[in-house]
Design a protein around this motif. Structure first.
Motif, PDB file in Angstrom:
ATOM      1  N   SER A   3      31.119  52.964  61.068  1.00  4.89           N
ATOM      2  CA  SER A   3      31.579  53.938  60.070  1.00  4.89           C
ATOM      3  C   SER A   3      32.405  53.233  59.019  1.00  4.89           C
ATOM      4  O   SER A   3      33.082  52.245  59.309  1.00  4.89           O
ATOM      5  N   LYS A   4      32.369  53.758  57.775  1.00  3.29           N
ATOM      6  CA  LYS A   4      33.205  53.200  56.719  1.00  3.29           C
ATOM      7  C   LYS A   4      34.287  54.202  56.343  1.00  3.29           C
ATOM      8  O   LYS A   4      34.116  55.416  56.490  1.00  3.29           O
ATOM      9  N   TYR A   5      35.405  53.663  55.843  1.00  2.63           N
ATOM     10  CA  TYR A   5      36.565  54.492  55.543  1.00  2.63           C
ATOM     11  C   TYR A   5      37.118  54.138  54.175  1.00  2.63           C
ATOM     12  O   TYR A   5      36.973  53.011  53.687  1.00  2.63           O
ATOM     13  N   GLU A   6      37.757  55.132  53.557  1.00  4.93           N
ATOM     14  CA  GLU A   6      38.220  55.010  52.182  1.00  4.93           C
ATOM     15  C   GLU A   6      39.284  53.947  51.978  1.00  4.93           C
ATOM     16  O   GLU A   6      39.280  53.211  51.004  1.00  4.93           O
ATOM     17  N   ASN A   7      40.209  53.856  52.926  1.00  6.68           N
ATOM     18  CA  ASN A   7      41.322  52.906  52.788  1.00  6.68           C
ATOM     19  C   ASN A   7      41.844  52.535  54.168  1.00  6.68           C
ATOM     20  O   ASN A   7      41.345  53.033  55.192  1.00  6.68           O
ATOM     21  N   ASP A   8      42.871  51.687  54.190  1.00  9.38           N
ATOM     22  CA  ASP A   8      43.424  51.220  55.467  1.00  9.38           C
ATOM     23  C   ASP A   8      43.905  52.378  56.333  1.00  9.38           C
ATOM     24  O   ASP A   8      43.619  52.447  57.540  1.00  9.38           O
ATOM     25  N   GLU A   9      44.665  53.297  55.731  1.00  5.09           N
ATOM     26  CA  GLU A   9      45.235  54.404  56.506  1.00  5.09           C
ATOM     27  C   GLU A   9      44.137  55.267  57.126  1.00  5.09           C
ATOM     28  O   GLU A   9      44.241  55.694  58.288  1.00  5.09           O
ATOM     29  N   ASP A  10      43.085  55.538  56.353  1.00  8.69           N
ATOM     30  CA  ASP A  10      41.963  56.343  56.837  1.00  8.69           C
ATOM     31  C   ASP A  10      41.318  55.671  58.050  1.00  8.69           C
ATOM     32  O   ASP A  10      40.990  56.322  59.055  1.00  8.69           O
ATOM     33  N   CYS A  11      41.171  54.359  57.974  1.00 11.62           N
ATOM     34  CA  CYS A  11      40.558  53.596  59.071  1.00 11.62           C
ATOM     35  C   CYS A  11      41.459  53.585  60.304  1.00 11.62           C
ATOM     36  O   CYS A  11      40.993  53.766  61.437  1.00 11.62           O
ATOM     37  N   LEU A  12      42.745  53.393  60.090  1.00 13.80           N
ATOM     38  CA  LEU A  12      43.689  53.373  61.211  1.00 13.80           C
ATOM     39  C   LEU A  12      43.787  54.748  61.877  1.00 13.80           C
ATOM     40  O   LEU A  12      43.936  54.841  63.102  1.00 13.80           O
ATOM     41  N   GLY A  24      53.302  35.045  54.267  1.00 10.95           N
ATOM     42  CA  GLY A  24      53.069  34.153  53.134  1.00 10.95           C
ATOM     43  C   GLY A  24      54.006  34.364  51.970  1.00 10.95           C
ATOM     44  O   GLY A  24      53.872  33.683  50.943  1.00 10.95           O
ATOM     45  N   GLY A  25      54.937  35.309  52.087  1.00 10.81           N
ATOM     46  CA  GLY A  25      55.926  35.515  51.034  1.00 10.81           C
ATOM     47  C   GLY A  25      55.662  36.767  50.209  1.00 10.81           C
ATOM     48  O   GLY A  25      54.606  37.400  50.306  1.00 10.81           O
ATOM     49  N   GLU A  26      56.652  37.130  49.414  1.00  4.34           N
ATOM     50  CA  GLU A  26      56.612  38.384  48.662  1.00  4.34           C
ATOM     51  C   GLU A  26      55.446  38.439  47.669  1.00  4.34           C
ATOM     52  O   GLU A  26      54.847  39.493  47.470  1.00  4.34           O
ATOM     53  N   GLN A  27      55.133  37.334  47.018  1.00  2.00           N
ATOM     54  CA  GLN A  27      54.032  37.335  46.050  1.00  2.00           C
ATOM     55  C   GLN A  27      52.697  37.620  46.724  1.00  2.00           C
ATOM     56  O   GLN A  27      51.867  38.378  46.209  1.00  2.00           O
ATOM     57  N   ARG A  28      52.502  37.018  47.896  1.00  2.00           N
ATOM     58  CA  ARG A  28      51.260  37.263  48.631  1.00  2.00           C
ATOM     59  C   ARG A  28      51.190  38.704  49.129  1.00  2.00           C
ATOM     60  O   ARG A  28      50.121  39.325  49.117  1.00  2.00           O
ATOM     61  N   ILE A  29      52.328  39.234  49.547  1.00  3.98           N
ATOM     62  CA  ILE A  29      52.361  40.634  49.999  1.00  3.98           C
ATOM     63  C   ILE A  29      51.999  41.557  48.833  1.00  3.98           C
ATOM     64  O   ILE A  29      51.206  42.495  48.978  1.00  3.98           O
ATOM     65  N   ALA A  30      52.587  41.281  47.656  1.00  3.78           N
ATOM     66  CA  ALA A  30      52.300  42.095  46.466  1.00  3.78           C
ATOM     67  C   ALA A  30      50.812  42.022  46.097  1.00  3.78           C
ATOM     68  O   ALA A  30      50.211  43.025  45.672  1.00  3.78           O
ATOM     69  N   LYS A  31      50.222  40.849  46.291  1.00  3.69           N
ATOM     70  CA  LYS A  31      48.804  40.673  45.983  1.00  3.69           C
ATOM     71  C   LYS A  31      47.936  41.546  46.891  1.00  3.69           C
ATOM     72  O   LYS A  31      46.944  42.150  46.440  1.00  3.69           O
ATOM     73  N   GLU A  32      48.288  41.619  48.163  1.00  2.00           N
ATOM     74  CA  GLU A  32      47.543  42.479  49.089  1.00  2.00           C
ATOM     75  C   GLU A  32      47.697  43.952  48.705  1.00  2.00           C
ATOM     76  O   GLU A  32      46.730  44.715  48.724  1.00  2.00           O
ATOM     77  N   HIS A  33      48.911  44.348  48.371  1.00  6.50           N
ATOM     78  CA  HIS A  33      49.156  45.736  47.961  1.00  6.50           C
ATOM     79  C   HIS A  33      48.351  46.085  46.711  1.00  6.50           C
ATOM     80  O   HIS A  33      47.844  47.211  46.567  1.00  6.50           O
ATOM     81  N   LYS A  34      48.239  45.127  45.791  1.00  5.33           N
ATOM     82  CA  LYS A  34      47.489  45.363  44.553  1.00  5.33           C
ATOM     83  C   LYS A  34      46.015  45.636  44.840  1.00  5.33           C
ATOM     84  O   LYS A  34      45.336  46.368  44.108  1.00  5.33           O
ATOM     85  N   LYS A  35      45.497  45.073  45.913  1.00  9.50           N
ATOM     86  CA  LYS A  35      44.104  45.312  46.325  1.00  9.50           C
ATOM     87  C   LYS A  35      43.956  46.653  47.047  1.00  9.50           C
ATOM     88  O   LYS A  35      42.849  47.016  47.446  1.00  9.50           O
ATOM     89  N   GLY A  36      45.084  47.346  47.252  1.00  8.67           N
ATOM     90  CA  GLY A  36      45.048  48.598  47.996  1.00  8.67           C
ATOM     91  C   GLY A  36      45.116  48.409  49.493  1.00  8.67           C
ATOM     92  O   GLY A  36      44.803  49.336  50.263  1.00  8.67           O
ATOM     93  N   LYS A  37      45.523  47.214  49.918  1.00  5.48           N
ATOM     94  CA  LYS A  37      45.574  46.896  51.341  1.00  5.48           C
ATOM     95  C   LYS A  37      47.004  46.899  51.866  1.00  5.48           C
ATOM     96  O   LYS A  37      47.957  46.615  51.129  1.00  5.48           O
ATOM     97  N   LEU A  38      47.148  47.208  53.130  1.00  7.98           N
ATOM     98  CA  LEU A  38      48.419  47.035  53.838  1.00  7.98           C
ATOM     99  C   LEU A  38      48.459  45.625  54.400  1.00  7.98           C
ATOM    100  O   LEU A  38      47.417  45.002  54.624  1.00  7.98           O
TER     101      LEU A  38
END
Length: 541
Positions: free
Chosen positions: A238-247, A29-43
């Protein structure tokens, strides 16, 4: 592309176009959308896959160009809003499906459903574990009528969930963003359902719809967040703290999966091809009308010294033989594009399947099934021979033999479209309708009922006849203009990207990646023991 360019320059131009198109598509979806996901703490989807797999360079993405050029009125849908492919996680080959939330919040378009179903099909055919990285807003409502109720629509994926479960195929789902409405069943019908705290949520209806439907005021986190489903409903495990923890948790799950049963396809130590793969750009013409020797092309693809040709002097417009690719034994059927001379001194046109070629192919397919050798079809085919002589010689009967043997084959089939793929030739050489485990094309491929020139002239005749029937006067200038319009449209539809957008092929690849793709396909197929028995049914001899 200039006609004055040499073949290598033309190939490199096409590959550069492929690289640029791939790079653009993978921006989602483009750089702005990628930045928006990162801002949420998501990969992003591709970042999650890169983190998850053992080796990023070994991940084989499939369906990169799905929906390419489609849904333009809706703003486009790069890669159909989902990333799929084959990769190794903790040493185990698996299928990975990751919603791309940068594209319309991961909403499902019609091609999204088709691409997801294709990924599940690959997992089922090859008995591969599948990982779903879920992050989707659900069905794209403006197009719900094209995705909701039919057999190959959205609901089919849940049927596949159930089927895979009964087949013993491991399914692991991670809820890493939104997971709403009917889509909520996919992770919960999987064997294990993980969820990321605060960013992951799963519910049949979100807070706005709940308010509208039953008047309840509730926020999404309370309604269907990680704490709710791990500690109250028990929907997720189970729940995990962030994307990396879940992966990381998924990696640990895959470390404990037992070894699969194997088909037992033969593999020896790999050898480089006798001719450097880069020579393909000199040996294989971009111009689809120019002849070339398929034997020379094969020397750039197969392990050195491994090709053992079958019936070399018979049915020469189809080259058949066993060989090795990256050490794997494979039975190859490839269209010969140069003119050949029979023992009777007759000339046969290259790229055309004659009765003797079809008969040879049917027998070769039977032998490969008997010996448990996977089949590789290399397509550059104009179709079956036509005319009174061919018809009197029984071309339909012999073609039917070939199609029958190919369709009933129980060993896995793979298809590479390198040039023409026209008419019934597409079918006989294992087009998408005949269940190849993987089907890919080179940038030089063209797929249609007939060649552009022939089709344009035929369509022009129909159009002119229709206009004259309406009483309109058609001048030679009008015909020329019409011919150009028809030709331009048809040429666009011949493009391998047009085919890839609609998943008629799984991927458009650089010719230099052919060995890698076929080897990965056979390695995947080796996870699925052959249980059926080859039987060609009733065919005329």
């Amino acid at each position: 592309m200039s006609d004055l360019q040499n073949p290598k320059e033309k190939h490199l131009d096409l590959i550069q176009q492929l690289i640029e198109k791939t790079t653009q598509t993978k921006r989602g979806g483009g750089e702005q959308r990628i930045a928006k996901e990162h801002k949420k703490g998501k990969l992003t989807a591709r970042e999650r896959i890169t983190y998850l797999v053992d080796d990023e360079s070994d991940f084989l993405e499939l369906g990169t160009f799905a929906a390419d050029g489609m849904y333009q009125e809706e703003g486009g849908c790069p890669s159909a809003g989902v990333v799929t492919g084959l990769g190794a996680v903790s040493g185990r080959m698996c299928v990975i499906v990751a919603n791309d939330a940068t594209v319309k919040a991961g909403a499902w378009f019609p091609m999204t459903a088709k691409k997801n179903l294709r990924a599940q099909e690959i997992a089922m055919e090859n008995r591969l574990p599948i990982i779903y990285l879920v992050d989707s807003a659900g069905v794209f409502l403006p197009m719900q009528n094209e995705i909701f109720p039919d057999k190959e629509h959205f609901g089919r994926q849940f049927r596949n969930n159930a089927q895979m479960s009964s087949m013993g195929i491991v399914q692991v789902a991670a809820i890493m963003g939104s997971c709403v409405a009917g889509g909520a069943y996919l992770p919960i019908m999987s064997d294990e359902a993980l969820i990321v705290d605060k960013t992951g949520s799963i519910f049949l209806a979100g807070s706005y719809l709940v308010k509208a439907a039953i008047g309840e005021n509730v926020d999404n986190e309370t309604l269907g967040g990680a704490t709710t489903h791990c500690e109250i409903s028990g929907v997720t495990d189970s729940k995990y703290e962030n994307d990396e923890d879940c992966l990381d948790a998924i990696k640990r799950i895959f470390e404990t999966i037992g070894e699969p049963a194997r088909a037992g396809f033969d593999r020896k130590e790999t050898k480089a091809p006798a001719v450097a793969p880069e020579k393909i750009f000199e040996l294989f013409p971009v111009d689809r009308a120019k002849p070339y020797d398929m034997h020379q092309v094969l020397e750039t693809l197969v392990d050195a010294g491994s090709f053992d040709e079958y019936k070399a002097g018979f049915g020469q417009t189809l080259v058949c033989g066993t060989a090795r690719i990256d050490g794997w034994a494979v039975g190859i059927l490839a269209n010969q594009r140069k003119m050949v001379k029979t023992k009777k001194g007759e000339l046969q046109m290259g790229g055309v399947i004659y009765s003797d070629s079809a008969d040879k192919a049917a027998r070769f397919i039977m032998n490969c099934n008997q010996r448990k050798i996977p089949l590789l079809f290399i397509q550059d085919v104009s179709g079956f021979m036509v005319g009174s002589r061919a018809e009197h010689g029984g071309i339909i009967k012999d073609g039917a033999k070939m199609v029958n043997a190919m369709a009933n084959s129980v060993v896995p089939k793979f298809t590479v479209v390198i040039g023409n793929s026209y008419g019934a030739g597409n079918y006989a050489m294992c087009g998408k309708a005949y269940d190849p485990r993987l089907i890919v094309s080179w940038p030089t491929a063209q797929m249609a009922v007939m060649s552009g020139a022939s089709a344009a002239k035929t369509l022009l005749q129909i159009k002119v006849a229709s206009l004259k029937k309406e009483g309109k006067v058609i001048t030679p200038e009008d015909e020329t203009k019409l011919l150009k319009e028809i030709t331009d449209k048809y040429q666009e539809e011949l493009s391998p990207y047009y085919a890839a957008a609609r998943l008629w092929v799984d991927e458009v690849i650089n010719p230099l990646q052919t060995r890698r793709v076929i080897a990965a396909g056979i390695a995947a197929a080796d996870h699925s023991p052959i249980t059926g028995r080859f039987n060609v049914g009733v065919i005329q001899t």
